[in-house]
Design a protein around this motif. Structure first.
Motif, PDB file in Angstrom:
ATOM      1  N   THR A   4       0.832  -1.208   0.000  1.00  0.00           N
ATOM      2  CA  THR A   4       0.000   0.000   0.000  1.00  0.00           C
ATOM      3  C   THR A   4       0.864   1.255   0.000  1.00  0.00           C
ATOM      4  N   ARG A   5       1.898   1.263   0.826  1.00  0.00           N
ATOM      5  CA  ARG A   5       2.796   2.423   0.887  1.00  0.00           C
ATOM      6  C   ARG A   5       3.529   2.610  -0.439  1.00  0.00           C
ATOM      7  N   PHE A   6       3.948   1.516  -1.057  1.00  0.00           N
ATOM      8  CA  PHE A   6       4.627   1.595  -2.346  1.00  0.00           C
ATOM      9  C   PHE A   6       3.726   2.253  -3.389  1.00  0.00           C
ATOM     10  N   ILE A   7       2.490   1.797  -3.474  1.00  0.00           N
ATOM     11  CA  ILE A   7       1.556   2.369  -4.451  1.00  0.00           C
ATOM     12  C   ILE A   7       1.325   3.850  -4.162  1.00  0.00           C
ATOM     13  N   GLN A   8       1.125   4.195  -2.895  1.00  0.00           N
ATOM     14  CA  GLN A   8       0.894   5.599  -2.536  1.00  0.00           C
ATOM     15  C   GLN A   8       2.079   6.482  -2.930  1.00  0.00           C
ATOM     16  N   LYS A   9       3.279   5.983  -2.724  1.00  0.00           N
ATOM     17  CA  LYS A   9       4.480   6.794  -2.947  1.00  0.00           C
ATOM     18  C   LYS A   9       4.916   6.849  -4.407  1.00  0.00           C
ATOM     19  N   TYR A  10       4.710   5.758  -5.150  1.00  0.00           N
ATOM     20  CA  TYR A  10       5.294   5.688  -6.491  1.00  0.00           C
ATOM     21  C   TYR A  10       4.293   5.674  -7.640  1.00  0.00           C
ATOM     22  N   ASP A  11       3.002   5.553  -7.373  1.00  0.00           N
ATOM     23  CA  ASP A  11       2.048   5.554  -8.478  1.00  0.00           C
ATOM     24  C   ASP A  11       1.715   6.985  -8.879  1.00  0.00           C
ATOM     25  N   LEU A  12       2.667   7.604  -9.539  1.00  0.00           N
ATOM     26  CA  LEU A  12       2.560   9.001  -9.956  1.00  0.00           C
ATOM     27  C   LEU A  12       2.751   9.096 -11.462  1.00  0.00           C
ATOM     28  N   PRO A  13       2.189  10.106 -12.100  1.00  0.00           N
ATOM     29  CA  PRO A  13       2.434  10.279 -13.531  1.00  0.00           C
ATOM     30  C   PRO A  13       3.942  10.340 -13.816  1.00  0.00           C
ATOM     31  N   GLY A  14       4.366   9.586 -14.797  1.00  0.00           N
ATOM     32  CA  GLY A  14       5.776   9.568 -15.180  1.00  0.00           C
ATOM     33  C   GLY A  14       6.622   8.552 -14.435  1.00  0.00           C
ATOM     34  N   ALA A  15       6.049   7.834 -13.470  1.00  0.00           N
ATOM     35  CA  ALA A  15       6.824   6.847 -12.706  1.00  0.00           C
ATOM     36  C   ALA A  15       7.198   5.661 -13.594  1.00  0.00           C
ATOM     37  N   VAL A  16       8.437   5.214 -13.463  1.00  0.00           N
ATOM     38  CA  VAL A  16       8.931   4.046 -14.194  1.00  0.00           C
ATOM     39  C   VAL A  16       9.447   3.046 -13.164  1.00  0.00           C
ATOM     40  N   VAL A  17       8.876   1.845 -13.179  1.00  0.00           N
ATOM     41  CA  VAL A  17       9.260   0.807 -12.227  1.00  0.00           C
ATOM     42  C   VAL A  17       9.901  -0.344 -12.993  1.00  0.00           C
ATOM     43  N   LEU A  18      11.124  -0.679 -12.606  1.00  0.00           N
ATOM     44  CA  LEU A  18      11.815  -1.816 -13.218  1.00  0.00           C
ATOM     45  C   LEU A  18      11.249  -3.111 -12.662  1.00  0.00           C
ATOM     46  N   LEU A  19      10.999  -4.074 -13.536  1.00  0.00           N
ATOM     47  CA  LEU A  19      10.569  -5.420 -13.142  1.00  0.00           C
ATOM     48  C   LEU A  19      11.490  -6.393 -13.850  1.00  0.00           C
ATOM     49  N   GLU A  20      12.430  -6.983 -13.118  1.00  0.00           N
ATOM     50  CA  GLU A  20      13.406  -7.826 -13.783  1.00  0.00           C
ATOM     51  C   GLU A  20      14.222  -8.644 -12.800  1.00  0.00           C
ATOM     52  N   GLY A  21      15.095  -9.460 -13.346  1.00  0.00           N
ATOM     53  CA  GLY A  21      15.946 -10.278 -12.495  1.00  0.00           C
ATOM     54  C   GLY A  21      16.583 -11.417 -13.251  1.00  0.00           C
ATOM     55  N   LYS A  22      16.848 -12.461 -12.520  1.00  0.00           N
ATOM     56  CA  LYS A  22      17.596 -13.606 -13.034  1.00  0.00           C
ATOM     57  C   LYS A  22      16.825 -14.369 -14.115  1.00  0.00           C
ATOM     58  N   ARG A  23      17.590 -14.951 -15.017  1.00  0.00           N
ATOM     59  CA  ARG A  23      16.972 -15.814 -16.027  1.00  0.00           C
ATOM     60  C   ARG A  23      16.515 -17.133 -15.408  1.00  0.00           C
ATOM     61  N   LYS A  24      17.277 -17.617 -14.460  1.00  0.00           N
ATOM     62  CA  LYS A  24      16.930 -18.885 -13.811  1.00  0.00           C
ATOM     63  C   LYS A  24      15.982 -18.590 -12.646  1.00  0.00           C
ATOM     64  N   VAL A  25      14.764 -19.110 -12.756  1.00  0.00           N
ATOM     65  CA  VAL A  25      13.727 -18.885 -11.750  1.00  0.00           C
ATOM     66  C   VAL A  25      13.304 -20.234 -11.186  1.00  0.00           C
ATOM     67  N   ALA A  26      13.263 -20.336  -9.870  1.00  0.00           N
ATOM     68  CA  ALA A  26      12.791 -21.570  -9.241  1.00  0.00           C
ATOM     69  C   ALA A  26      11.365 -21.838  -9.716  1.00  0.00           C
ATOM     70  N   PRO A  27      11.045 -23.097 -10.082  1.00  0.00           N
ATOM     71  CA  PRO A  27       9.706 -23.403 -10.615  1.00  0.00           C
ATOM     72  C   PRO A  27       8.569 -22.923  -9.722  1.00  0.00           C
ATOM     73  N   ASP A  28       8.728 -23.021  -8.410  1.00  0.00           N
ATOM     74  CA  ASP A  28       7.675 -22.570  -7.494  1.00  0.00           C
ATOM     75  C   ASP A  28       7.529 -21.046  -7.475  1.00  0.00           C
ATOM     76  N   ASP A  29       8.578 -20.347  -7.910  1.00  0.00           N
ATOM     77  CA  ASP A  29       8.544 -18.876  -7.865  1.00  0.00           C
ATOM     78  C   ASP A  29       7.935 -18.246  -9.109  1.00  0.00           C
ATOM     79  N   ALA A  30       7.937 -18.953 -10.239  1.00  0.00           N
ATOM     80  CA  ALA A  30       7.444 -18.368 -11.492  1.00  0.00           C
ATOM     81  C   ALA A  30       6.026 -17.807 -11.351  1.00  0.00           C
ATOM     82  N   PRO A  31       5.080 -18.548 -10.761  1.00  0.00           N
ATOM     83  CA  PRO A  31       3.731 -17.977 -10.609  1.00  0.00           C
ATOM     84  C   PRO A  31       3.703 -16.724  -9.732  1.00  0.00           C
TER      85      PRO A  31
END
Length: 197
Positions: A4-31
């Motif tokens: 909730t705090r993240f959305i309140q603080k960063y959901d602003l016009p012009g905000a860019v959020v990186l979503l990324e990481g390792k190529r190897k993902v544990a099968p249980d983590d993919a979902p």
């Protein structure tokens, strides 16, 4: 930081959020990665989500975002046509279309001193099987710092290998966030977001 705090603080016009990481993902983590992409897109209005279009984490996060609103997904690719068949983004920007000789881009990428020579060669126009490594890290740097036509990242959300944190391209991207004072989190924080609201 709570969701909730993240959305309140960063959901602003012009905000860019990186979503990324390792190529190897544990099968249980993919979902979980897909679920986070969905949740972020559902509960925000303004955020643009930026990724590198890599296999693994990038793809799973992107699946979640694109399932709700692909117009809010942007990928920065190391070259034109990179993983084009699996690219889910509405907006794709190739490193080949950007000024790779920009001073700040070169400086920040060369903070990874192991590839500094390859960066110089790539920027000079030498493209081969070795300098392509520099293209991937230049791409990672652009995702964070932006360019004259791309806004810099506001926040970074990563899926890291917690047994070897901050290694490889993901580690490079996290270090660029730190160099530029861009806050970031990994799954130790955001997986809790999926359990609480």
């Amino acid at each position: 930081m709570t969701f909730t705090r993240f959305i309140q603080k960063y959901d602003l016009p012009g905000a860019v959020v990186l979503l990324e990481g390792k190529r190897k993902v544990a099968p249980d983590d993919a979902p979980e990665l897909i679920a986070l992409g969905r949740k972020l897109t559902q509960y925000s209005r303004h955020m643009l989500f930026r990724s590198g279009n890599a296999d693994g984490s990038d793809h799973y996060f992107s699946q979640g975002v694109a399932s709700i609103d692909r117009t809010r997904l942007q990928v920065i690719t190391p070259y034109t046509g990179h993983r084009q068949k699996t690219n889910l983004a509405y907006d794709s920007v190739s490193l080949e279309d950007l000024d790779v000789a920009a001073e700040e881009l070169v400086y920040q990428t060369k903070s990874n001193t192991r590839i500094a020579n390859l960066v110089d060669q790539y920027v000079a126009g030498n493209r081969n099987q070795f300098t392509i490594k520099a293209a991937y890290l230049l791409r990672d740097t652009v995702k964070v710092i932006g360019t004259d036509t791309l806004s810099p990242a506001s926040f970074g959300i990563f899926y890291d290998d917690l047994s070897q944190p901050k290694s490889g391209g993901t580690g490079h991207t996290i270090r660029i966030c730190e160099n530029k004072n861009i806050p970031w989190i990994d799954q130790r924080v955001w997986m809790e977001w999926l359990r609480t609201f």
